[in-house]
Design a protein around this motif. Structure first.
Motif, short mmCIF file in Angstrom:
data_model
loop_
_atom_site.label_atom_id
_atom_site.label_comp_id
_atom_site.label_asym_id
_atom_site.label_seq_id
_atom_site.Cartn_x
_atom_site.Cartn_y
_atom_site.Cartn_z
N ILE A 126 0.90 -1.08 -0.05
CA ILE A 126 0.05 -0.27 0.06
C ILE A 126 0.84 1.26 0.19
N PHE A 127 1.93 1.28 0.50
CA PHE A 127 2.93 2.30 0.83
C PHE A 127 3.92 2.29 -0.39
N LEU A 128 4.65 1.06 -0.80
CA LEU A 128 5.43 1.05 -1.75
C LEU A 128 4.89 1.39 -3.13
N GLN A 129 3.64 0.56 -3.30
CA GLN A 129 3.12 1.01 -4.73
C GLN A 129 3.99 0.17 -5.68
N SER A 130 4.51 -1.06 -5.43
CA SER A 130 5.47 -1.77 -6.23
C SER A 130 4.63 -2.63 -7.28
N SER A 131 4.74 -2.44 -8.54
CA SER A 131 4.05 -3.41 -9.52
C SER A 131 4.63 -4.83 -9.50
N ALA A 132 5.79 -4.90 -9.02
CA ALA A 132 6.55 -6.23 -9.12
C ALA A 132 6.30 -7.20 -7.76
N LEU A 133 6.09 -6.33 -6.55
CA LEU A 133 5.25 -6.98 -5.54
C LEU A 133 4.01 -7.24 -5.65
N SER A 134 3.16 -6.33 -6.45
CA SER A 134 1.79 -6.47 -6.52
C SER A 134 1.45 -7.85 -7.42
N PHE A 135 2.54 -7.92 -8.38
CA PHE A 135 2.30 -9.17 -9.15
C PHE A 135 2.58 -10.34 -8.31
N ALA A 136 3.67 -10.40 -7.41
CA ALA A 136 4.03 -11.50 -6.55
C ALA A 136 2.94 -11.89 -5.62
N VAL A 137 2.33 -10.77 -5.11
CA VAL A 137 1.38 -10.93 -4.15
C VAL A 137 0.11 -11.65 -4.87
N SER A 138 -0.26 -11.50 -6.16
CA SER A 138 -1.47 -12.11 -6.93
C SER A 138 -1.23 -13.62 -7.02
N ALA A 139 0.13 -13.69 -7.48
CA ALA A 139 0.44 -15.06 -7.93
C ALA A 139 0.54 -16.05 -6.82
N ILE A 140 0.94 -15.31 -5.49
CA ILE A 140 1.12 -16.35 -4.46
C ILE A 140 -0.24 -16.34 -3.85
N GLY A 141 -1.24 -15.18 -3.90
CA GLY A 141 -2.68 -15.32 -3.50
C GLY A 141 -3.20 -16.43 -4.18
N VAL A 142 -3.18 -16.75 -5.58
CA VAL A 142 -3.95 -17.74 -6.16
C VAL A 142 -3.50 -18.79 -5.68
N LEU A 143 -2.13 -19.07 -5.46
CA LEU A 143 -1.55 -20.24 -5.08
C LEU A 143 -2.35 -20.85 -3.59
N MET B 16 -10.57 -12.99 -6.67
CA MET B 16 -10.03 -11.50 -6.76
C MET B 16 -8.82 -11.63 -7.18
N PHE B 17 -7.90 -12.52 -6.65
CA PHE B 17 -6.41 -12.94 -7.19
C PHE B 17 -6.28 -13.08 -8.67
N LEU B 18 -7.35 -13.97 -9.03
CA LEU B 18 -7.23 -14.30 -10.58
C LEU B 18 -7.51 -13.07 -11.26
N LEU B 19 -8.55 -12.28 -10.91
CA LEU B 19 -8.89 -11.11 -11.71
C LEU B 19 -7.94 -10.27 -12.04
N GLN B 20 -6.91 -10.16 -11.09
CA GLN B 20 -5.77 -9.19 -11.20
C GLN B 20 -4.77 -10.14 -12.42
N PHE B 21 -4.79 -11.18 -12.55
CA PHE B 21 -4.25 -11.80 -13.61
C PHE B 21 -4.96 -11.62 -15.18
N MET B 22 -6.35 -12.16 -14.83
CA MET B 22 -7.10 -12.14 -16.21
C MET B 22 -7.76 -10.78 -16.37
#
Length: 259
Positions: free
Chosen positions: A186-203, A249-255
């Protein structure tokens, strides 16, 4: 002379009937869990669609604000998406789910069920904002993809003979780490961390779907009275509902196709 086979069949028949009764009771219990969960998802979907229809307009005269995407908000839409009231919309589902989780044992089955429906409606109100971010087509596609994945994972959890307890404990620990990472981002606004969070969240929620299904199945006890069985069904439905919503919600961030 007595027939040994006849005696054996006589002795084992009651146990066979008992096993059949347990199997039928378990199927009825799991069917109720899935029906409650499915109805909760239906309420959420209807609430989300109704909310976004009331919150947006194609008539410039009725609009009080216009988003960068070009969508126009009504006064209702501005109140729930842009005014301080949006925090009530965001936090209300959290309050409802905590209330249900901590009070379910002291509530009647009817009251617990109504609370679950209210919670599902509040989630729909909160999730309606995804229509402002993603196209309706991609939301629909992601929903059906989530339903297919959820069905396969839940079926695995129901039928597997493997004990998923160790996996479940690991996933729950991972969930806490995921929440911490989301707060940090929320504070970093990192796109790389956001992608990692989405991937890990799906798993994580894919694994939790299988684990929770097995746990809910093991909660069944044929001697439970109607009230206890009813409360177990509602809490089981709530657990799987949360797995589905988070997986979606995590899949929606991918698809999802953003507006």
């Amino acid at each position: 002379m007595a027939d040994p086979l006849h005696n054996y069949q006589t002795r084992t028949a009651p146990y066979g009937r008992a096993d059949m009764a347990i199997d039928e009771g378990l199927r009825a219990y799991m069917l109720r869990v899935y029906n409650l969960m499915g109805l909760g998802l239906l309420i959420t979907g209807l609430a989300a669609v109704a909310t976004i229809m009331l919150a947006t307009t194609n008539n410039p005269a009725a609009a009080v604000a216009t988003l960068p995407s070009g969508q126009m908000l009504t006064s209702f839409g501005y109140a729930i998406f842009a005014s301080p009231l949006r925090w009530v919309v965001i936090l209300a589902p959290l309050a409802a789910v905590f209330f249900l989780s901590f009070r379910v044992q002291s509530m009647s089955v009817g009251a617990a069920q109504i609370t679950f429906w209210v919670y599902a409606g509040l989630v729909g109100l909160s999730l309606s904002s995804i229509f402002l971010v993603y196209t309706s087509a991609s939301i629909t596609q992601t929903f059906f993809a989530t339903a297919a994945a959820f069905g396969a994972l839940s079926l695995y959890g129901y039928t597997t003979k493997r004990d998923l307890t160790a996996m479940g404990s690991f996933l729950i620990m991972g969930l806490f780490g995921l929440i911490i990472a989301m707060v940090i981002n929320i504070f970093l606004q990192s796109s790389a961390l956001s992608f990692a969070v989405s991937a890990i969240g799906v798993l994580i929620f894919a694994g939790l779907t299988a684990y929770d299904t097995q746990k809910i199945k093991e909660m069944y006890y044929e001697s439970d009275d109607a009230d206890v069985a009813g409360r177990k069904s509602i809490m089981g439905a709530l657990t799987l509902y949360l797995d589905f919503i988070n997986l979606f919600m995590f899949l929606l961030q991918f698809m999802g196709d953003r507006r």
